[in-house]
Enzyme design. Sequence first.
Site, PDB file in Angstrom:
ATOM      1  N   TRP A   1       0.900  -1.154   0.000  1.00  0.00           N
ATOM      2  CA  TRP A   1       0.000   0.000   0.000  1.00  0.00           C
ATOM      3  C   TRP A   1       0.937   1.202   0.000  1.00  0.00           C
ATOM      4  O   TRP A   1       1.608   1.481   1.000  1.00  0.00           O
ATOM      5  CB  TRP A   1      -0.877  -0.008   1.250  1.00  0.00           C
ATOM      6  CG  TRP A   1      -1.926   1.073   1.246  1.00  0.00           C
ATOM      7  CD1 TRP A   1      -3.175   0.998   0.699  1.00  0.00           C
ATOM      8  CD2 TRP A   1      -1.815   2.383   1.797  1.00  0.00           C
ATOM      9  NE1 TRP A   1      -3.844   2.179   0.883  1.00  0.00           N
ATOM     10  CE2 TRP A   1      -3.034   3.053   1.556  1.00  0.00           C
ATOM     11  CE3 TRP A   1      -0.807   3.082   2.468  1.00  0.00           C
ATOM     12  CZ2 TRP A   1      -3.276   4.369   1.967  1.00  0.00           C
ATOM     13  CZ3 TRP A   1      -1.049   4.396   2.879  1.00  0.00           C
ATOM     14  CH2 TRP A   1      -2.277   5.018   2.622  1.00  0.00           C
ATOM     15  N   GLY A  43       5.600  -0.122   7.185  1.00  0.00           N
ATOM     16  CA  GLY A  43       5.763   0.990   8.134  1.00  0.00           C
ATOM     17  C   GLY A  43       6.305   2.199   7.393  1.00  0.00           C
ATOM     18  O   GLY A  43       6.264   2.266   6.162  1.00  0.00           O
TER      19      GLY A  43
END
Length: 612
Positions: A76, A103
């Site tokens: 993503w 992250g």
Amino acid sequence: MCGIIGFSGCEPAAPILLDGLARMEYRGYDSAGIAVRSEHKGLQIKKAKGRLQNLSDLTHNGADLEGTLGIGHTRWATHGEPNDINAHPHVSENGQIALVHNGIIENYLEIKESLLQKGVRFTSDTDSEVVAQLLEFYYRESGNMLDSVTRVLHRIEGSYAFGIICSDYPNALIAARKDSPLILGYGKNGNFIASDVTAILKYTRDVAYMDDGEVAVITPHTIDVFNSELEPVEKTRSQVDWDVSAAEKGGYEHFMFKEIMEQPEAIRKTISPRIRNGRVVLDDISMTADYVRQISRICIIACGSSYHVGMVSKYNWERLLRRPVEVCLASEFRYSDPLVDDHSLVIVISQSGETLDTMAAMREAKRRGARTLSIVNVVGSSIARESDDVLYTWAGPEIAVATTKAYSTQLVLMDLVGLYLADQLGSICEEEYREILEQMQLLPEKMQEVLKQTSDVQYYASRYFNHSSIFFIGRNLDYAMGMEGSLKLKEISYIHSEAYASGELKHGTISLIEPGTLVVALGTYAPLFDKAMSNVIEVKARGAEVLALTTEAFREKMEKTADATIAVPETHTILQPSLGVVPLQMFSYYMALQRGCDIDKPRNLAKSVTVE
Ligand code: M6R
């Protein structure tokens, strides 16, 4: 956001990695990639923009890649557009080290600058590649991978779950975590890392949860975990009892529809073990009656649909407890210098238990002395482990990005906790207490009735799917429920939609109502039904097309005015949103279906929001 998986074992890694990524694709679906190490070919990297299927096709379902050690990633995008180059795994300049990351590395620009000055060449726009390059830099100096990883972790800032392999290490996969979920899986033919337990459930149920600051070395037969100073850490292993088939479509076209249908059972599982002999029993929490009586502030924090559960609960708890209850968006709460202290009870609601804003808000509340109780679906998730008390919703794995059964189970669990607290405070009479519990136990049955109306809702969707802007209006619990209906609709059908408290219409919004505007009018909240009717009349007078949702008792009245009416069975007032929300979920589903949208993986979204 982003799903990572790693495998070190005794069988071909690539098919296992692809299978795991397929089960985690809801974490991100901009691009995907895998890296597999083999004795003869070294590190083989394959990446493909778009859905995972592209990568599966490219690698012939993994058959093209030889080797039993590997890592995989489904992305993503945060830094750098979704394309093959920015897809993970990222590889260091000399091709020796490959890494997957979930992250955000906050100081990546500063590190990148210093590496550029040393002549390191970068290929992608991502923050993650910086870590691969820095790792190679330290590895050249020390020749020890674990030391180099530890040095990197001391240098970077931000959140991460990493899976790292190096061509010099035939069997070892290194993992590290801070503020992004990472699970260790102990399998028969090899060991795993994964962002989500669903990715590895087919191979093992024996897992351990990595904690922040830990590093792990995974080989086919061992998993060694260390703290940030490289001291060994003993991990507690647990067995996951989720059913593998629960994470599969089981003949349904979409996970979302399957999950809508699973709601009666999910609710039953969530409430049954907690109602005994006509009382709410919350064995899992350690709050005493004395503690409950000294609470001066109750604050609910959450994001998205979980926040909408908080909105419903605010109305219900204030009614049951006769105490002020605040509901805050976690992303706002965390930076608001919140007024909570050691007399505050903070309720944290999260399906995934990994939402970064929610976790940060919870930590802030704890730092200020508040007691935290989390309502979480994923067992062993970060929020569940860090809160003082946790109550699990037993919804099972929820795969569709748009939440349905998790929302419903959160709702009933919050109602149960509200009753429990009211009982402790003596703020509810015995009769109402019993009536609510009785009605709650009837919810699964009544919800089955609502689910039988699928074809009516489908018909309305076929009538309205071309609308470009839709308003949800309601008062009190209907307003809170409308917020969820509206979010569901925009999330998966991409139709602009807003939810308004009906009383606010005439303070501005009514100017947007023109002939043909679709208004979904919610009139399930019995105490204010007449007011809901007046609002329907108001918008009708301005030419709106009204699709109304009400209860059986009010169906006839509503039908006289609204253009279309859906009715759900009655229950106790505070439980009514549990039934009312179901047609709204179905409406969004069918609207999205009519519009040809990718229902389970709506654009730009991911299931678990682990970045800020
Ligand atoms: O896992 P969480 O409950 O913390 O997630 C919060 C939101 O991201 C989530 O509810 C989101 O709004 C849903 N996709 C809505 O369907």
